[in-house]
Motif scaffolding. Structure first.
Motif, PDB file in Angstrom:
ATOM      1  N   LEU A 247      32.412  23.418  17.799  1.00  0.00           N
ATOM      2  CA  LEU A 247      31.758  22.438  18.664  1.00  0.00           C
ATOM      3  C   LEU A 247      30.253  22.406  18.422  1.00  0.00           C
ATOM      4  O   LEU A 247      29.639  21.339  18.339  1.00  0.00           O
ATOM      5  N   ALA A 248      29.671  23.591  18.303  1.00  0.00           N
ATOM      6  CA  ALA A 248      28.226  23.673  18.141  1.00  0.00           C
ATOM      7  C   ALA A 248      27.752  23.129  16.807  1.00  0.00           C
ATOM      8  O   ALA A 248      26.608  22.688  16.676  1.00  0.00           O
ATOM      9  N   LEU A 249      28.646  23.151  15.812  1.00  0.00           N
ATOM     10  CA  LEU A 249      28.272  22.669  14.477  1.00  0.00           C
ATOM     11  C   LEU A 249      28.909  21.323  14.146  1.00  0.00           C
ATOM     12  O   LEU A 249      28.832  20.877  13.005  1.00  0.00           O
ATOM     13  N   ALA A 250      29.528  20.689  15.128  1.00  0.00           N
ATOM     14  CA  ALA A 250      30.225  19.432  14.855  1.00  0.00           C
ATOM     15  C   ALA A 250      29.288  18.380  14.308  1.00  0.00           C
ATOM     16  O   ALA A 250      29.656  17.553  13.494  1.00  0.00           O
ATOM     17  N   ASP A 251      28.059  18.379  14.767  1.00  0.00           N
ATOM     18  CA  ASP A 251      27.043  17.506  14.174  1.00  0.00           C
ATOM     19  C   ASP A 251      25.692  18.124  14.484  1.00  0.00           C
ATOM     20  O   ASP A 251      25.548  18.947  15.364  1.00  0.00           O
ATOM     21  N   ASP A 252      24.706  17.736  13.719  1.00  0.00           N
ATOM     22  CA  ASP A 252      23.349  18.243  13.911  1.00  0.00           C
ATOM     23  C   ASP A 252      22.449  17.182  14.528  1.00  0.00           C
ATOM     24  O   ASP A 252      21.234  17.231  14.416  1.00  0.00           O
ATOM     25  N   GLY A 253      23.075  16.202  15.188  1.00  0.00           N
ATOM     26  CA  GLY A 253      22.294  15.116  15.756  1.00  0.00           C
ATOM     27  C   GLY A 253      21.367  15.556  16.875  1.00  0.00           C
ATOM     28  O   GLY A 253      20.361  14.904  17.144  1.00  0.00           O
ATOM     29  N   GLY A 254      21.717  16.652  17.566  1.00  0.00           N
ATOM     30  CA  GLY A 254      20.878  17.096  18.657  1.00  0.00           C
ATOM     31  C   GLY A 254      19.667  17.891  18.215  1.00  0.00           C
ATOM     32  O   GLY A 254      18.782  18.163  19.014  1.00  0.00           O
ATOM     33  N   ALA A 255      19.638  18.303  16.982  1.00  0.00           N
ATOM     34  CA  ALA A 255      18.505  19.075  16.482  1.00  0.00           C
ATOM     35  C   ALA A 255      17.481  18.122  15.892  1.00  0.00           C
ATOM     36  O   ALA A 255      17.800  17.330  15.021  1.00  0.00           O
ATOM     37  N   VAL A 256      16.267  18.218  16.368  1.00  0.00           N
ATOM     38  CA  VAL A 256      15.261  17.239  15.955  1.00  0.00           C
ATOM     39  C   VAL A 256      14.482  17.691  14.733  1.00  0.00           C
ATOM     40  O   VAL A 256      13.678  16.928  14.206  1.00  0.00           O
ATOM     41  N   ALA A 257      14.694  18.896  14.277  1.00  0.00           N
ATOM     42  CA  ALA A 257      13.952  19.389  13.127  1.00  0.00           C
ATOM     43  C   ALA A 257      14.846  20.306  12.310  1.00  0.00           C
ATOM     44  O   ALA A 257      15.809  20.886  12.815  1.00  0.00           O
ATOM     45  N   VAL A 258      14.494  20.433  11.041  1.00  0.00           N
ATOM     46  CA  VAL A 258      15.282  21.278  10.138  1.00  0.00           C
ATOM     47  C   VAL A 258      15.321  22.711  10.642  1.00  0.00           C
ATOM     48  O   VAL A 258      16.349  23.382  10.560  1.00  0.00           O
ATOM     49  N   HIS A 259      14.212  23.191  11.174  1.00  0.00           N
ATOM     50  CA  HIS A 259      14.189  24.585  11.617  1.00  0.00           C
ATOM     51  C   HIS A 259      15.124  24.801  12.801  1.00  0.00           C
ATOM     52  O   HIS A 259      15.670  25.891  12.988  1.00  0.00           O
ATOM     53  N   GLU A 260      15.353  23.769  13.628  1.00  0.00           N
ATOM     54  CA  GLU A 260      16.297  23.905  14.738  1.00  0.00           C
ATOM     55  C   GLU A 260      17.733  24.000  14.223  1.00  0.00           C
ATOM     56  O   GLU A 260      18.540  24.757  14.756  1.00  0.00           O
ATOM     57  N   ILE A 261      18.050  23.205  13.210  1.00  0.00           N
ATOM     58  CA  ILE A 261      19.380  23.282  12.602  1.00  0.00           C
ATOM     59  C   ILE A 261      19.612  24.669  12.022  1.00  0.00           C
ATOM     60  O   ILE A 261      20.664  25.282  12.225  1.00  0.00           O
ATOM     61  N   ALA A 262      18.616  25.189  11.312  1.00  0.00           N
ATOM     62  CA  ALA A 262      18.741  26.519  10.713  1.00  0.00           C
ATOM     63  C   ALA A 262      18.883  27.592  11.785  1.00  0.00           C
ATOM     64  O   ALA A 262      19.669  28.538  11.643  1.00  0.00           O
ATOM     65  N   ALA A 263      18.133  27.439  12.881  1.00  0.00           N
ATOM     66  CA  ALA A 263      18.210  28.422  13.960  1.00  0.00           C
ATOM     67  C   ALA A 263      19.594  28.406  14.602  1.00  0.00           C
ATOM     68  O   ALA A 263      20.163  29.457  14.920  1.00  0.00           O
ATOM     69  N   ARG A 264      20.155  27.228  14.780  1.00  0.00           N
ATOM     70  CA  ARG A 264      21.484  27.104  15.369  1.00  0.00           C
ATOM     71  C   ARG A 264      22.522  27.802  14.489  1.00  0.00           C
ATOM     72  O   ARG A 264      23.360  28.562  14.981  1.00  0.00           O
ATOM     73  N   ARG A 265      22.468  27.544  13.206  1.00  0.00           N
ATOM     74  CA  ARG A 265      23.434  28.156  12.294  1.00  0.00           C
ATOM     75  C   ARG A 265      23.276  29.667  12.238  1.00  0.00           C
ATOM     76  O   ARG A 265      24.252  30.406  12.177  1.00  0.00           O
ATOM     77  N   ALA A 266      22.031  30.135  12.257  1.00  0.00           N
ATOM     78  CA  ALA A 266      21.784  31.578  12.219  1.00  0.00           C
ATOM     79  C   ALA A 266      22.378  32.269  13.445  1.00  0.00           C
ATOM     80  O   ALA A 266      22.906  33.382  13.357  1.00  0.00           O
ATOM     81  N   VAL A 267      22.310  31.603  14.596  1.00  0.00           N
ATOM     82  CA  VAL A 267      22.872  32.160  15.824  1.00  0.00           C
ATOM     83  C   VAL A 267      24.397  32.221  15.751  1.00  0.00           C
ATOM     84  O   VAL A 267      25.019  33.175  16.236  1.00  0.00           O
ATOM     85  N   LEU A 268      25.006  31.217  15.137  1.00  0.00           N
ATOM     86  CA  LEU A 268      26.463  31.086  15.146  1.00  0.00           C
ATOM     87  C   LEU A 268      27.162  31.882  14.050  1.00  0.00           C
ATOM     88  O   LEU A 268      28.352  32.211  14.186  1.00  0.00           O
ATOM     89  N   LEU A 269      26.479  32.203  12.972  1.00  0.00           N
ATOM     90  CA  LEU A 269      27.121  32.918  11.869  1.00  0.00           C
ATOM     91  C   LEU A 269      27.747  34.245  12.296  1.00  0.00           C
ATOM     92  O   LEU A 269      28.889  34.529  11.931  1.00  0.00           O
ATOM     93  N   PRO A 270      27.041  35.096  13.054  1.00  0.00           N
ATOM     94  CA  PRO A 270      27.673  36.365  13.459  1.00  0.00           C
ATOM     95  C   PRO A 270      28.913  36.155  14.324  1.00  0.00           C
ATOM     96  O   PRO A 270      29.878  36.916  14.210  1.00  0.00           O
ATOM     97  N   LEU A 271      28.917  35.135  15.178  1.00  0.00           N
ATOM     98  CA  LEU A 271      30.094  34.872  16.008  1.00  0.00           C
ATOM     99  C   LEU A 271      31.253  34.384  15.155  1.00  0.00           C
ATOM    100  O   LEU A 271      32.403  34.792  15.368  1.00  0.00           O
TER     101      LEU A 271
END
Length: 257
Positions: free
Chosen positions: A214-238
């Motif tokens: 769900l969290a990675l279904a789209d990156d439309g909510g992230a307004v910057a590249v660094h936000e997308i990267a931060a989201r993915r970094a948080v989700l990888l361990p889970l």
């Protein structure tokens, strides 16, 4: 984060996990053949096992077996159980080699490893038909059920806190809803013989994977590249903890006695 339309079916359970559980129960006499077929094939038209002849198990060259015939041939070759592999790039969890099997399993996102027979089965789908391609498979190292459970229990609240810091409710409110309902998991149908602890672990792991998807279904909510990267970094361990939990829950070699 997940791969391919084959990886999940309508109830969210990977095909290879369902097959590992029910084929092991059938092998051990806990379920009859009709229940095995109903659970594994479901609404598909057919499942076949291909490539066993190339492994020297007899039969007609290039022929594909029905699911029951293929599993029966593996039983005759000493199959002790059927276990799950759920690899991702950089994380070949559940695999032991050799490379052709690992590569095929990684491409499919899942596989079944037949302990005692030295065979791995990798599924592919064409329409409503699934083919399980057989490969030689080597002995593998697996996460311990207790270790995988603790890792997942620890990863879930850490991820929830990190996603809250990223304002998950703003860009993906349904993820926030899932995180607020971690104690309410969808029950999974498992055959007789699967330890209750493993069924519970699998349900928790599937819930975690749903949050990741769900969290990675789209990156439309992230307004910057660094936000997308931060989201993915948080989700990888889970995502990693969820895969390890599912592999432990789906591998009879490490089930508690």
């Amino acid at each position: 984060m997940t791969q391919g339309l084959l990886e999940h079916d309508t109830d969210g359970v990977p095909l290879a996990l369902r097959t590992a559980w029910w084929a092991t129960a059938w092998l051990r006499g806990a379920v009859v053949t009709d229940l095995l077929l109903d659970a594994v094939i479901g609404e598909d038209a057919t499942h076949v096992v291909a490539g066993l002849d190339g492994l020297g198990l007899g039969g007609t060259p290039d022929a594909a077996d029905t699911l029951v015939t293929g599993l029966g041939r593996l039983r005759a070759e000493g199959a002790a159980s059927f276990g799950l592999a759920l690899p991702a790039e950089g994380d070949p969890v559940g695999l032991g080699g050799p490379r052709p099997f690992n590569d095929a399993a990684l491409e499919a996102g899942q596989a079944v490893v037949v302990a005692g027979a030295g065979v791995g089965l990798v599924p592919s789908r064409v329409g409503a038909a699934v083919t399980w391609r057989a490969y030689p498979a080597e002995r593998r190292q697996l996460p311990d059920v207790g270790e995988a459970d603790r890792e997942l229990r620890s990863a879930l609240p850490r991820t929830a806190d990190a996603l809250a810091d990223l304002d998950v409710a703003r860009w993906r409110p349904e993820v926030a809803d899932e995180l607020l309902n971690l104690r309410h998991r969808t029950p999974i149908q498992a055959p007789a013989g699967v330890p209750a602890r493993c069924v519970e672990l699998a349900a928790r792991a599937l819930q975690a994977r749903a949050i990741v998807d769900l969290a990675l279904a789209d990156d439309g909510g992230a307004v910057a590249v660094h936000e997308i990267a931060a989201r993915r970094a948080v989700l990888l361990p889970l995502a990693r903890a969820a895969r390890r939990g599912l592999v432990a829950a789906g591998s009879p070699e490490v089930w508690p006695s």
